[in-house]
Structures are given as C-alpha cells and as structure tokens.
Design a protein around this motif. Structure first.
Motif, PDB file in Angstrom:
ATOM      1  N   ARG A 420       0.448  -1.482   0.058  1.00 31.63           N
ATOM      2  CA  ARG A 420      -0.113   0.299   0.131  1.00 31.63           C
ATOM      3  C   ARG A 420       1.333   1.003   0.284  1.00 31.63           C
ATOM      4  NH1 ARG A 420      -5.188  -2.054   0.861  1.00 31.63           N
ATOM      5  NH2 ARG A 420      -5.137  -4.533   2.323  1.00 31.63           N
ATOM      6  N   VAL A 421       0.115   1.788  -1.411  1.00 28.53           N
ATOM      7  CA  VAL A 421       1.067   3.322  -1.119  1.00 28.53           C
ATOM      8  C   VAL A 421       0.077   3.841  -1.202  1.00 28.53           C
ATOM      9  CG1 VAL A 421       2.744   4.808  -2.574  1.00 28.53           C
ATOM     10  CG2 VAL A 421       2.936   2.068  -2.541  1.00 28.53           C
ATOM     11  N   MET A 422       0.436   5.130   0.265  1.00 28.19           N
ATOM     12  CA  MET A 422      -0.538   6.735   1.056  1.00 28.19           C
ATOM     13  C   MET A 422       0.797   7.675   1.089  1.00 28.19           C
ATOM     14  SD  MET A 422      -1.445   8.833   3.070  1.00 28.19           S
ATOM     15  CE  MET A 422      -1.504   7.870   4.792  1.00 28.19           C
ATOM     16  N   LEU A 423       0.212   8.722  -0.219  1.00 24.95           N
ATOM     17  CA  LEU A 423       0.598   9.890   0.051  1.00 24.95           C
ATOM     18  C   LEU A 423       0.065  11.431   0.362  1.00 24.95           C
ATOM     19  CD1 LEU A 423       2.329   8.208  -2.447  1.00 24.95           C
ATOM     20  CD2 LEU A 423       3.277  10.843  -2.641  1.00 24.95           C
ATOM     21  N   GLU A 424       0.114  11.713   1.138  1.00 26.13           N
ATOM     22  CA  GLU A 424      -0.743  12.847   1.756  1.00 26.13           C
ATOM     23  C   GLU A 424       0.150  14.119   1.241  1.00 26.13           C
ATOM     24  OE1 GLU A 424      -2.544  12.205   5.517  1.00 26.13           O
ATOM     25  OE2 GLU A 424      -0.836  12.888   5.638  1.00 26.13           O
ATOM     26  N   GLY A 425      -0.686  15.647   0.832  1.00 25.35           N
ATOM     27  CA  GLY A 425       0.026  16.699   0.310  1.00 25.35           C
ATOM     28  C   GLY A 425      -1.092  17.602  -0.185  1.00 25.35           C
ATOM     29  N   PRO A 426      -0.972  19.211  -0.807  1.00 28.75           N
ATOM     30  CA  PRO A 426      -1.538  19.568  -0.914  1.00 28.75           C
ATOM     31  C   PRO A 426      -2.507  20.040  -2.324  1.00 28.75           C
ATOM     32  CG  PRO A 426       0.390  21.119  -0.862  1.00 28.75           C
ATOM     33  CD  PRO A 426       0.798  19.566  -0.719  1.00 28.75           C
ATOM     34  N   ASP A 427      -1.596  18.886  -3.087  1.00 34.51           N
ATOM     35  CA  ASP A 427      -2.182  18.636  -4.580  1.00 34.51           C
ATOM     36  C   ASP A 427      -1.990  17.690  -4.997  1.00 34.51           C
ATOM     37  OD1 ASP A 427      -1.807  18.687  -7.319  1.00 34.51           O
ATOM     38  OD2 ASP A 427      -0.441  20.238  -7.206  1.00 34.51           O
ATOM     39  N   MET A 428      -3.361  17.314  -4.862  1.00 36.67           N
ATOM     40  CA  MET A 428      -4.061  15.615  -6.067  1.00 36.67           C
ATOM     41  C   MET A 428      -3.171  15.274  -6.752  1.00 36.67           C
ATOM     42  SD  MET A 428      -5.388  13.360  -4.260  1.00 36.67           S
ATOM     43  CE  MET A 428      -6.666  13.878  -3.219  1.00 36.67           C
ATOM     44  N   ASP A 429      -2.911  16.859  -7.808  1.00 34.70           N
ATOM     45  CA  ASP A 429      -2.924  15.732  -9.265  1.00 34.70           C
ATOM     46  C   ASP A 429      -0.760  15.167  -9.032  1.00 34.70           C
ATOM     47  OD1 ASP A 429      -4.796  15.716 -10.466  1.00 34.70           O
ATOM     48  OD2 ASP A 429      -3.896  18.351 -11.049  1.00 34.70           O
ATOM     49  N   GLN A 430      -0.542  16.178  -8.052  1.00 34.49           N
ATOM     50  CA  GLN A 430       1.458  15.693  -8.175  1.00 34.49           C
ATOM     51  C   GLN A 430       0.792  14.470  -6.694  1.00 34.49           C
ATOM     52  OE1 GLN A 430       3.091  17.610  -4.126  1.00 34.49           O
ATOM     53  NE2 GLN A 430       4.737  17.631  -5.309  1.00 34.49           N
ATOM     54  N   LEU A 431       0.190  14.247  -6.096  1.00 36.90           N
ATOM     55  CA  LEU A 431       0.380  12.980  -5.178  1.00 36.90           C
ATOM     56  C   LEU A 431      -0.755  11.715  -5.942  1.00 36.90           C
ATOM     57  CD1 LEU A 431      -1.844  13.415  -2.197  1.00 36.90           C
ATOM     58  CD2 LEU A 431       0.258  13.826  -2.163  1.00 36.90           C
ATOM     59  N   ARG A 432      -1.156  11.649  -7.351  1.00 39.41           N
ATOM     60  CA  ARG A 432      -1.242  10.591  -8.147  1.00 39.41           C
ATOM     61  C   ARG A 432      -0.368  10.131  -8.588  1.00 39.41           C
ATOM     62  NH1 ARG A 432      -6.677  13.638  -9.409  1.00 39.41           N
ATOM     63  NH2 ARG A 432      -8.383  12.266  -8.422  1.00 39.41           N
ATOM     64  N   SER A 433       0.795  11.354  -9.501  1.00 44.39           N
ATOM     65  CA  SER A 433       1.817  10.748 -10.125  1.00 44.39           C
ATOM     66  C   SER A 433       2.869  10.598  -9.222  1.00 44.39           C
ATOM     67  CB  SER A 433       2.152  12.572 -10.278  1.00 44.39           C
ATOM     68  OG  SER A 433       3.376  12.376 -11.646  1.00 44.39           O
ATOM     69  N   LEU A 434       2.806  10.947  -8.605  1.00 47.62           N
ATOM     70  CA  LEU A 434       4.259  10.254  -7.476  1.00 47.62           C
ATOM     71  C   LEU A 434       3.669   8.929  -6.741  1.00 47.62           C
ATOM     72  CD1 LEU A 434       5.105  13.775  -4.993  1.00 47.62           C
ATOM     73  CD2 LEU A 434       6.522  13.115  -7.084  1.00 47.62           C
ATOM     74  N   ALA A 435       2.395   8.843  -6.411  1.00 48.50           N
ATOM     75  CA  ALA A 435       1.930   7.499  -5.883  1.00 48.50           C
ATOM     76  C   ALA A 435       2.318   6.197  -7.250  1.00 48.50           C
ATOM     77  CB  ALA A 435       0.971   7.569  -5.699  1.00 48.50           C
ATOM     78  N   ALA A 436       1.745   6.744  -8.764  1.00 44.84           N
ATOM     79  CA  ALA A 436       2.591   5.458  -9.374  1.00 44.84           C
ATOM     80  C   ALA A 436       3.559   5.511  -9.839  1.00 44.84           C
ATOM     81  CB  ALA A 436       1.696   6.578 -10.985  1.00 44.84           C
TER      82      ALA A 436
END
Length: 447
Positions: A420-436
């Motif tokens: 499971r890869v979970m990221l938190e941060g202010p920018d959802m698009d950035q979170l999706r990209s980093l998680a991918a």
C-alpha cells in the motif's frame, strides 16, 4: 499453528471451533490457574459483555471454567470494554475479561483479558494461557466442595464506573446531544452519563436484541446520527461502536468529527491546562498530516506508531504521555483510563465545547485535512520490500518532491499480496503522479 490470540484477544464466529463454549471454558480455567499461581490465593475475575446473542453463552462457559479452577467471578452483565478495565482495578480483582467483537457484526465475538492493573495482557502472558489451553496433559487444578469458585453480580461496581466518568467532566447544562449507541454495550451507560452532567440527551439505537449490534448504526455508520443532529437542532452527536471503546462525533452542522479532530481539540485544551506532558500526542501512521502540522503550529509534537491502539498505548506508557489515539475514534486519556473509552472521550470532548463556549464545528475545523491518495500495488511477494534499494530511492524522491509539505507511507498489507502506497500533500495531481511512480518501481521489483 496460528497464534490463538490476535491483536485484540481471541476472535471468531461464536459457536464455531474458533470461538466455542469449550474454548471459553478452557480459557477460564487457564486464566484462573495462572492468577492463583501469581496471587498465591483464590483469584477474583471480573467479566463483562456486549449485547450479542452469543455473549451470555460464552460468559457462562468462561465463568464455569474460572469456578472449576477455584476462582470467583463478578459478572457485570452488559458493560463496556473500558468499564471492565476500570472495574478490574477499582475492585482490585486479579483479572478482567470482556466478551465482545467491538465493531464487527453480530455473529462474531471475542474474549479479551485485562491484567489486575487494567491493561491488556502482555504477549508473554497470552502465550502462557494458550499453552495451558493447548496442552494435551491437563495439570490445572480441579477443586471440589467449598474450594469451588462462586459467581455473583455487582450493580455497585457498574455504578462506580458511571460515577468515575461523570467526575471527569464539566457541566453540560443547556447542551442538546444525540447519542447513537449502536445497540451495543453503551446503550444504557452513555445516555445516563451525559444526563448526569446536565445535557439533554436524545438516544438512538438503544434497543439491542442480540443481533442488531452495529447493524447500520454506531461509529461505523454515522449517517443516521448526522441527520438526527440536524433534525433535533442538537449541539453535537456522539456515536459508539459495539463495546464503546471508540467515539466518533458530529458537529452542529451535521459534519463528521473523527479521532484526529477530537485529539486536536483535546490536545490544545490539555496544553492550556498544563496537563499534556512533553507537549506530545501519540497517534498512528494513519493520522492525517494536517493534524501533525496543526499541532506543530501550536508548539506540540505528534509521535507516530504502527497501526493499532496497543502500540499507541505502549508509546504513551513508555514516554509518560497522556493523550493518544487513532483516526477511527479510539482515543486514550492516559491520566483517566488504561484503555480507549468512547464514553470518556465524549465527556472530554463535550466538556471542552462547554468550557470554550464555541460550537463544535469551530473547534473541529481549526485545521485542514491534507488530501490523501492510496495506491494498492499487487505483488507476487512482499518479503524484503523495506530493504529494497530501488523502492527506498523512489520513496526518497517522492519525499523530496513534497519538500516537507506532505508525507509518504508505504506498508505491506497484513492479509493480501499488496503493498500500500499512501501519500499526503496539498496537490492531489502531484500525489497521484508520485504514487504511480513509486507503484511502478514496487511492481517491477516485487513481481
């Protein structure tokens, strides 16, 4: 052979081999035997249960086992898990037992033991219990005549627990509160405690029939509570799970207030009153980073542990901290209880609202929850992922991109072949990209 005790006692579907009356009898005999050995005298056990149909059956079997080994039983009937913990220490019993499966559906049940100091049993003691139960040679005592144990009830001890809860709170006169008891262990206690503090209480789901516990209600299903708060123009709503060791709240606007928000409200209050040792709150890795940033702004520290209230409590005891919990509403007030207590949490939260003279919504919305993105990566093997250089590099790269404004949490599922890869941060698009990006590396390395 799998370990009999899980993270929260012995669990299973009641009246199956995983949780049979025979097993409850054996656990009772084993617990009384160990207690007699350690105390050097006739042991006393406290037993409570939630409202499941299987509760009386398992309590009877457990009590019979304890009596069979020469122990005495104080049967509390339907009471909360933290109630059993409190009463065990209050009456100086040798151990306590709660029969409950918490927020699980009615067919499930569980047996959870507490030591004489009100804390869950250490793993080593659970292992001793299990060894006695599984032993093919029965060496446990079987007294007869006057040496057999006895069973009695005690309303007085339950009354003492209610009084303890009331004594921790501030007057709530003029406050209208809707309480969803989930047809569980809190169905009598929670409304009674809040009424004694002066609140006008509108109770929901207080008619247990043995099979409706947690059924579309309580802390895991707050929708009806949210509607009731608005319909009754209440100042707040409170929801408990089956054994009432959790509390979720609803503000006067009908918005959910979770464990992270409850901890933030109570942390500032305890800090103002000089009752927050080390200016520290203990929570798990799943608590939102928005909570961490908010506490930091107020000079407080969030100390994180693995998922599970037992790890939160361990860290609290180790560091002498007095507030900790989980996003799910399992909050521990270490100066007032030895375990999470949903009714106590409700009393503390509503007391802050009353003292501050502000609506719950104002107190709960002092910080913004950071967006979260979860990527479940299916893998062929989970072993070694933590030490994998490529995965560690991908995580470090993501953390650098967030530049302190978010966090990355990677962990293996305990039950499925998933990372499971979970990221938190202010920018959802950035979170999706980093998680991918992390997910691609995990998939390639663990295929």
């Amino acid at each position: 052979m799998p370990r009999m005790f899980g993270t929260d006692g012995v669990r299973g579907v009641a009246n199956t081999p995983d949780l049979s009356p025979e097993l409850a009898f054996a656990l009772g005999r084993a617990a009384a035997t160990l207690a007699r050995r350690d105390a050097g005298q006739r042991p006393v056990a406290v037993i409570g249960r939630d409202t499941r149909r299987s509760g009386p059956m398992l309590a009877a079997a457990l009590s019979a086992g304890i009596c069979s080994a020469g122990g005495d039983v104080v049967d509390l009937g339907v009471v909360t898990t933290p109630g059993v913990a409190f009463i065990t220490t209050h009456m100086q019993a040798d151990f306590g037992v709660m029969i409950s499966a918490s927020h699980n559906p009615a067919p499930d049940n569980g047996i959870k033991f507490f030591s004489r100091d009100g804390y869950k049993l250490p793993d080593a003691v659970e292992d001793e219990l299990e060894a006695l139960v599984r032993s093919t040679t029965d060496t446990m005592p079987r007294p007869t005549g006057a040496d057999l144990g006895t069973i009695r009830t005690s309303e007085a001890e339950v009354a003492a627990y209610i009084q303890h809860l009331v004594a921790t709170g501030s007057p709530l006169r003029g406050m209208r509160v809707v309480v969803d008891c989930g047809h569980g262990a809190a169905y009598r206690l929670a409304p009674e405690v809040l009424r004694r503090l002066g609140a006008e209480v509108i109770p929901l789901n207080t008619a247990p029939d043995g099979i409706n516990i947690n059924d579309g209600c309580g802390s895991t299903h707050p929708e009806a509570l949210q509607q009731a708060v608005l319909a009754h123009k209440a100042h707040a709503g409170i929801a408990h799970d089956g054994d009432a060791d959790r509390c979720m709240a609803v503000d006067e606007r009908g918005q959910l207030v979770d464990g992270d928000q409850i901890m933030s409200i109570c942390a500032l209050d305890l800090k103002r009153r000089g009752l927050l040792p080390g200016d520290t709150v203990v929570a798990t890795v799943m608590s939102n980073m928005g909570l961490e940033l908010f506490l930091r702004e107020h000079g407080l520290r969030l100390l994180r542990t693995k998922v599970g209230d037992r790890y939160v409590l361990e860290e609290m005891l180790k560091g002498g901290y007095t507030l900790g919990g989980e996003q799910s509403g399992h909050v521990i007030f270490g100066a007032l209880a030895t375990t999470g207590d949903g009714i106590l949490t409700a009393v503390q939260l509503l007391s802050v609202v009353a003292r501050e003279g502000q609506p719950l919504s104002a107190l709960a919305n002092q910080w913004q929850r950071l967006p979260q993105w979860l990527e479940n990566v299916r893998v062929s093997r989970k072993e070694g992922w933590e030490e994998n250089p490529a995965i560690r590099a991908a995580v470090a790269e993501a953390e650098a991109a967030l530049a302190g404004r978010g966090r990355v949490l990677v962990r293996a599922s305990g039950t499925e072949p998933l990372i499971r890869v979970m990221l938190e941060g202010p920018d959802m698009d950035q979170l999706r990209s980093l998680a991918a990006a992390i997910g691609e590396v995990v998939r390639a390395e663990l295929r």
